[in-house]
Design a protein around this motif. Structure first.
Motif, PDB file in Angstrom:
ATOM      1  N   ALA A 208     -24.087  -7.591 121.280  1.00 29.46           N
ATOM      2  CA  ALA A 208     -25.408  -8.207 121.396  1.00 29.46           C
ATOM      3  C   ALA A 208     -26.233  -8.020 120.133  1.00 29.46           C
ATOM      4  O   ALA A 208     -27.156  -8.800 119.866  1.00 29.46           O
ATOM      5  N   ALA A 209     -25.902  -7.006 119.343  1.00 32.81           N
ATOM      6  CA  ALA A 209     -26.647  -6.754 118.108  1.00 32.81           C
ATOM      7  C   ALA A 209     -26.030  -7.451 116.908  1.00 32.81           C
ATOM      8  O   ALA A 209     -26.728  -8.055 116.097  1.00 32.81           O
ATOM      9  N   ARG A 210     -24.705  -7.408 116.798  1.00 36.65           N
ATOM     10  CA  ARG A 210     -24.071  -7.907 115.567  1.00 36.65           C
ATOM     11  C   ARG A 210     -23.665  -9.371 115.654  1.00 36.65           C
ATOM     12  O   ARG A 210     -23.414  -9.999 114.613  1.00 36.65           O
ATOM     13  N   ALA A 211     -23.572  -9.934 116.848  1.00 35.51           N
ATOM     14  CA  ALA A 211     -23.088 -11.318 116.964  1.00 35.51           C
ATOM     15  C   ALA A 211     -23.830 -12.073 118.068  1.00 35.51           C
ATOM     16  O   ALA A 211     -23.230 -12.831 118.817  1.00 35.51           O
ATOM     17  N   GLU A 212     -25.144 -11.867 118.153  1.00 32.65           N
ATOM     18  CA  GLU A 212     -25.905 -12.459 119.256  1.00 32.65           C
ATOM     19  C   GLU A 212     -25.822 -13.975 119.266  1.00 32.65           C
ATOM     20  O   GLU A 212     -25.614 -14.587 120.323  1.00 32.65           O
ATOM     21  N   ARG A 213     -25.995 -14.609 118.117  1.00 34.47           N
ATOM     22  CA  ARG A 213     -25.979 -16.067 118.082  1.00 34.47           C
ATOM     23  C   ARG A 213     -24.608 -16.617 118.456  1.00 34.47           C
ATOM     24  O   ARG A 213     -24.495 -17.594 119.202  1.00 34.47           O
ATOM     25  N   ALA A 214     -23.564 -15.982 117.969  1.00 38.96           N
ATOM     26  CA  ALA A 214     -22.212 -16.420 118.313  1.00 38.96           C
ATOM     27  C   ALA A 214     -21.939 -16.235 119.803  1.00 38.96           C
ATOM     28  O   ALA A 214     -21.308 -17.086 120.451  1.00 38.96           O
ATOM     29  N   GLN A 215     -22.427 -15.129 120.362  1.00 43.00           N
ATOM     30  CA  GLN A 215     -22.257 -14.887 121.794  1.00 43.00           C
ATOM     31  C   GLN A 215     -22.997 -15.937 122.611  1.00 43.00           C
ATOM     32  O   GLN A 215     -22.465 -16.446 123.609  1.00 43.00           O
ATOM     33  N   THR A 216     -24.222 -16.266 122.213  1.00 47.20           N
ATOM     34  CA  THR A 216     -24.996 -17.281 122.921  1.00 47.20           C
ATOM     35  C   THR A 216     -24.320 -18.646 122.818  1.00 47.20           C
ATOM     36  O   THR A 216     -24.258 -19.401 123.790  1.00 47.20           O
ATOM     37  N   ARG A 217     -23.810 -18.962 121.640  1.00 48.75           N
ATOM     38  CA  ARG A 217     -23.118 -20.238 121.443  1.00 48.75           C
ATOM     39  C   ARG A 217     -21.894 -20.331 122.353  1.00 48.75           C
ATOM     40  O   ARG A 217     -21.641 -21.375 122.960  1.00 48.75           O
ATOM     41  N   GLU A 218     -21.149 -19.244 122.470  1.00 47.27           N
ATOM     42  CA  GLU A 218     -19.994 -19.235 123.367  1.00 47.27           C
ATOM     43  C   GLU A 218     -20.420 -19.413 124.816  1.00 47.27           C
ATOM     44  O   GLU A 218     -19.782 -20.148 125.574  1.00 47.27           O
ATOM     45  N   ALA A 219     -21.508 -18.730 125.214  1.00 48.79           N
ATOM     46  CA  ALA A 219     -21.978 -18.830 126.599  1.00 48.79           C
ATOM     47  C   ALA A 219     -22.356 -20.265 126.946  1.00 48.79           C
ATOM     48  O   ALA A 219     -22.087 -20.746 128.061  1.00 48.79           O
ATOM     49  N   ILE A 220     -22.970 -20.978 126.006  1.00 50.66           N
ATOM     50  CA  ILE A 220     -23.325 -22.383 126.232  1.00 50.66           C
ATOM     51  C   ILE A 220     -22.056 -23.216 126.425  1.00 50.66           C
ATOM     52  O   ILE A 220     -21.952 -24.022 127.360  1.00 50.66           O
ATOM     53  N   ALA A 221     -21.082 -23.019 125.555  1.00 50.53           N
ATOM     54  CA  ALA A 221     -19.822 -23.763 125.655  1.00 50.53           C
ATOM     55  C   ALA A 221     -19.104 -23.456 126.966  1.00 50.53           C
ATOM     56  O   ALA A 221     -18.525 -24.354 127.595  1.00 50.53           O
ATOM     57  N   ILE A 222     -19.163 -22.214 127.399  1.00 51.36           N
ATOM     58  CA  ILE A 222     -18.509 -21.810 128.650  1.00 51.36           C
ATOM     59  C   ILE A 222     -19.158 -22.499 129.846  1.00 51.36           C
ATOM     60  O   ILE A 222     -18.469 -22.981 130.757  1.00 51.36           O
ATOM     61  N   ARG A 223     -20.488 -22.580 129.855  1.00 46.68           N
ATOM     62  CA  ARG A 223     -21.183 -23.246 130.955  1.00 46.68           C
ATOM     63  C   ARG A 223     -20.881 -24.736 130.981  1.00 46.68           C
ATOM     64  O   ARG A 223     -20.681 -25.318 132.049  1.00 46.68           O
ATOM     65  N   GLY A 235     -26.332 -27.049 138.564  1.00 47.50           N
ATOM     66  CA  GLY A 235     -26.355 -25.857 137.735  1.00 47.50           C
ATOM     67  C   GLY A 235     -26.575 -26.155 136.267  1.00 47.50           C
ATOM     68  O   GLY A 235     -26.647 -25.231 135.443  1.00 47.50           O
ATOM     69  N   ALA A 236     -26.691 -27.446 135.912  1.00 48.96           N
ATOM     70  CA  ALA A 236     -26.892 -27.804 134.506  1.00 48.96           C
ATOM     71  C   ALA A 236     -28.211 -27.259 133.958  1.00 48.96           C
ATOM     72  O   ALA A 236     -28.337 -27.020 132.748  1.00 48.96           O
ATOM     73  N   SER A 237     -29.191 -27.024 134.838  1.00 46.46           N
ATOM     74  CA  SER A 237     -30.469 -26.456 134.374  1.00 46.46           C
ATOM     75  C   SER A 237     -30.285 -25.071 133.775  1.00 46.46           C
ATOM     76  O   SER A 237     -31.134 -24.588 133.011  1.00 46.46           O
ATOM     77  N   GLY A 238     -29.172 -24.420 134.087  1.00 47.33           N
ATOM     78  CA  GLY A 238     -28.893 -23.110 133.529  1.00 47.33           C
ATOM     79  C   GLY A 238     -28.627 -23.134 132.036  1.00 47.33           C
ATOM     80  O   GLY A 238     -28.589 -22.082 131.394  1.00 47.33           O
TER      81      GLY A 238
END
Length: 264
Positions: A208-223, A235-238
């Motif tokens: 969460a500290a060293r790769a926050e943006r990459a983690q968030t980008r992955e979470a978006i792709a996963i959803r 669930g698209a509002s998520g």
């Protein structure tokens, strides 16, 4: 054997002894601990082998080279001998009753595949932090459409369900557990206990500290992939919150977290 606990280690010599001790002092003694050394260049493998020499419940799985969290944990799940596999990161640690509480849920409810818990958050010096990780308790399948309430390091998994689902997807480097929970939630219940049973160290090595943006980008792709797989927009509002988070400058987010007493 009640549970197999996996600790994935990559250059984790400074914290690995504490993580190993937290597993071996669980109130559930009928367990095995598999320390997976993911190509460390420090003394992680030596520390793991020394623990195995002291306690026959400890096994060491050496990947030989750095293959990443998803592949190394998949190897640990394949090697596990127990029907339940729990995960604990090498820089985190668990309360003594963590496995006992999570196993009680899995023993009672045959339709539950994942059990998480509430986690304390501390900095590298052990100072208490205001929680940065959003939490939900009970059956969290609806919450999964909006965020991941179960960090990998707090999870206990039904091994056969994870194997049937194909394990962690190695395409993901930072949010692989979120993808796995979403896939499992299509057939199983996913539950989080409203009990503090583990501690998460939010240091500079934390994802969460060293790769926050990459983690968030992955979470978006996963959803997005989950919506396509389910062929629904429910669930698209998520997607709104992670997109906003991704677009918010890091300087703004870190300033806000300092005011709240959270990890940067």
């Amino acid at each position: 054997m009640r549970a197999s606990v996996l600790i994935g280690a990559f250059d984790s010599a400074a914290t690995l002894p504490r993580a190993i001790d937290a597993v071996l002092t669980q109130t559930v003694a009928d367990l095995e601990l598999i320390v997976i050394d993911d190509g460390s260049s420090d003394d992680s493998a030596a520390i793991a082998h020394a623990a195995a020499a002291r306690d026959p419940r400890v096994r060491v799985l050496e990947m030989g080279r750095n293959v990443g969290i998803a592949r190394s944990l998949n190897a640990g799940i394949e090697a596990a001998r127990a029907p339940v596999v729990a995960v604990q990161d090498a820089d985190d640690f668990s309360a003594p009753q963590r496995l006992e509480r999570q196993l009680s849920v899995l023993d009672r409810w045959a339709d539950v595949a994942v059990v998480g818990c509430r986690m304390r958050e501390v900095d590298g010096a052990g100072r208490e932090l205001a929680p940065r990780t959003t939490f939900a308790s009970g059956d969290v399948r609806k919450a999964l459409a909006h965020f991941n309430p179960i960090p990998n390091t707090s999870a206990a998994l039904r091994r056969d369900a994870v194997l049937a689902a194909g394990g962690y997807d190695p395409r993901y480097c930072y949010a692989m557990e979120y993808d796995l929970w979403l896939r499992l939630a299509e057939r199983w219940r996913v539950v989080a206990l409203d009990e503090v049973l583990a501690t998460r160290v939010m240091g500079s090595a934390n994802v969460a500290a060293r790769a926050e943006r990459a983690q968030t980008r992955e979470a978006i792709a996963i959803r997005v992939r989950a919506l396509r797989r389910r062929r629904t927009l429910r669930g698209a509002s998520g997607l709104v919150a992670p997109v906003v988070s991704y677009l918010t400058p890091m300087t703004v987010k870190r300033a806000r977290r300092r005011r709240l007493g959270q990890a940067p």
